[in-house]
Scaffold this active site. Structure first.
Site, mmCIF file in Angstrom:
data_model
loop_
_atom_site.group_PDB
_atom_site.id
_atom_site.type_symbol
_atom_site.label_atom_id
_atom_site.label_comp_id
_atom_site.label_asym_id
_atom_site.label_seq_id
_atom_site.Cartn_x
_atom_site.Cartn_y
_atom_site.Cartn_z
ATOM 1 C CD GLU A 48 -7.621 0.404 4.585
ATOM 2 O OE1 GLU A 48 -7.183 -0.618 4.039
ATOM 3 O OE2 GLU A 48 -7.289 1.548 4.218
ATOM 4 C CE1 TYR A 131 -2.524 -2.120 4.222
ATOM 5 C CE2 TYR A 131 -4.810 -2.897 4.326
ATOM 6 C CZ TYR A 131 -3.873 -1.960 3.910
ATOM 7 O OH TYR A 131 -4.280 -0.856 3.221
ATOM 8 C CG ASP A 149 -1.231 -0.997 -0.170
ATOM 9 O OD1 ASP A 149 -0.053 -0.623 -0.404
ATOM 10 O OD2 ASP A 149 -2.220 -0.389 -0.604
#
Ligand code: SF4
Length: 360
Positions: A48, A131, A149
């Site tokens: 990520e 996020y 996203d």
């Protein structure tokens, strides 16, 4: 909470249809755990962080390299930060690499090497924003968290035919996305939304006829899928100018400097450069790291950062061994340049100077 539960009860049944599709069509990615497999929070976190502002295609080899060198968070925490920066070179947004290392050290030292599993705790870690915290919570720990996203922005905008331009529409997108997120398999759902956006609900010409949720899509029903999401007009990027000095000594070694830790390309290596300014300077020579007969290379190096576009003139020069000793920086053999933590911008400088700089 009660309001959200109520909304969820009334939400379109996007999740069941999408999860059925995902079980058959999930993309195979180096960091992905398929339904039923045990996840590794370290791998999820690493991927990520790498994927922030970088494409899936660009990340694959870096992810494999990091996982084979540093297979656990404690191994990464124990690595010298300069090694991490070197292996990161080329991925861009270098503050991510420094934060990656700082985060690994925090998890290793303050959490006994075990990633926390809640969004609130995860957000305390360096480089982990809302996020990424949601993505780790959902994907690594299977807990209910809404992950949004760029792909998810687009899919939700189309599903609900949101005509407000991005980024103004973000709160509306989040509200809708929360109603869609299932309590179970939230991680698979997040990845399914990303896959749908990457493979079917693509920015241009979405393949609606292959879409598993076409029956629930307002944009398709209204025939406006192609036109969404709308975007507020972008401001033109400012342009900055500067010069780099590619200097060699008699044994062929090249002078590099390490940039200060904070700021753009912080902690990375550079071919000595002038400050970058709004206009071309009259005389770049005053910023040269050493006295030499500087020759201007034909051509320019151009590179686009998030907030500005940079144009660099490249000068090359040679100095004697005695002059070389006066330089601030390190002399690196040309065949070792590829191993240095040179950002993409500086690899372009090296290439224009006429030297093979290794990884792009
Ligand atoms: Fe996207 Fe088309 Fe599917 Fe709607 S129907 S979600 S626009 S691919």
């Amino acid at each position: 909470m009660r309001k959200l539960r109520k909304q969820k009860e009334n939400a379109r049944p996007v999740a069941p249809a999408l999860l059925r599709w995902y079980d058959k069509h999930a993309r195979v990615l180096p960091w992905r755990f398929l339904p039923g497999e045990t996840t590794d929070p370290y791998a999820v976190w690493l991927s990520e962080i790498m994927l922030q502002q970088t494409t899936v295609a660009a990340v694959g080899n870096y992810f494999r390299d990091f996982m084979s060198r540093w297979p656990t968070v404690t191994a990464l925490a124990a690595a010298p930060v300069d090694d991490v920066m070197k292996r990161w070179a080329g991925l861009g947004y270098y503050s991510r690499a420094r934060n990656l290392h700082a985060c690994a050290q925090m998890v290793a030292n303050e959490y006994s090497g075990i990633f926390p599993s809640t969004e609130d705790e995860l957000k305390k870690l360096p480089g982990v924003g809302p996020y990424t915290a949601a993505a780790i919570t959902a994907i690594a720990f299977g807990k209910c968290a809404t992950v949004i996203d760029g792909n998810v922005d687009r899919v939700v905008t189309r599903l609900f035919a949101i005509e407000t331009p991005l980024p103004l529409s973000k709160p509306e997108i989040r509200e809708h996305a929360e109603t869609l997120t299932p309590d179970k398999r939230a991680g698979d759902f997040a990845q399914a939304m990303m896959d749908l956006g990457a493979t079917i609900c693509t920015p241009k010409s979405p393949s609606c006829n292959r879409c598993p949720v076409i029956d629930m899509c307002d944009a398709n029903a209204q025939g406006i899928a192609d036109t969404l999401p709308r975007r507020a007009p972008k401001k033109a990027r400012p342009v900055r100018h500067g010069a780099c000095f590619f200097v060699t000594r008699p044994d062929g070694a090249v002078l590099l400097r390490k940039r200060v830790a904070k700021g753009l390309l912080g902690g990375m290596m550079e071919v000595p450069t002038t400050p970058w300014a709004d206009a071309v300077a009259e005389d770049y020579a005053e910023f040269a790291p050493l006295k030499a007969k500087w020759k201007k290379r034909v051509g320019l190096v151009e590179h686009t950062f998030t907030h500005f576009h940079l144009i660099l003139t490249v000068f090359v020069g040679e100095v004697s061994a005695a002059t070389a000793t006066k330089a601030e920086g390190v002399w690196i053999a040309q065949d070792e340049l590829a191993d240095e933590a040179l950002p993409s911008l500086m690899r372009k400088v090296v290439a224009l100077a006429g030297i093979e700089g290794g990884r792009g």
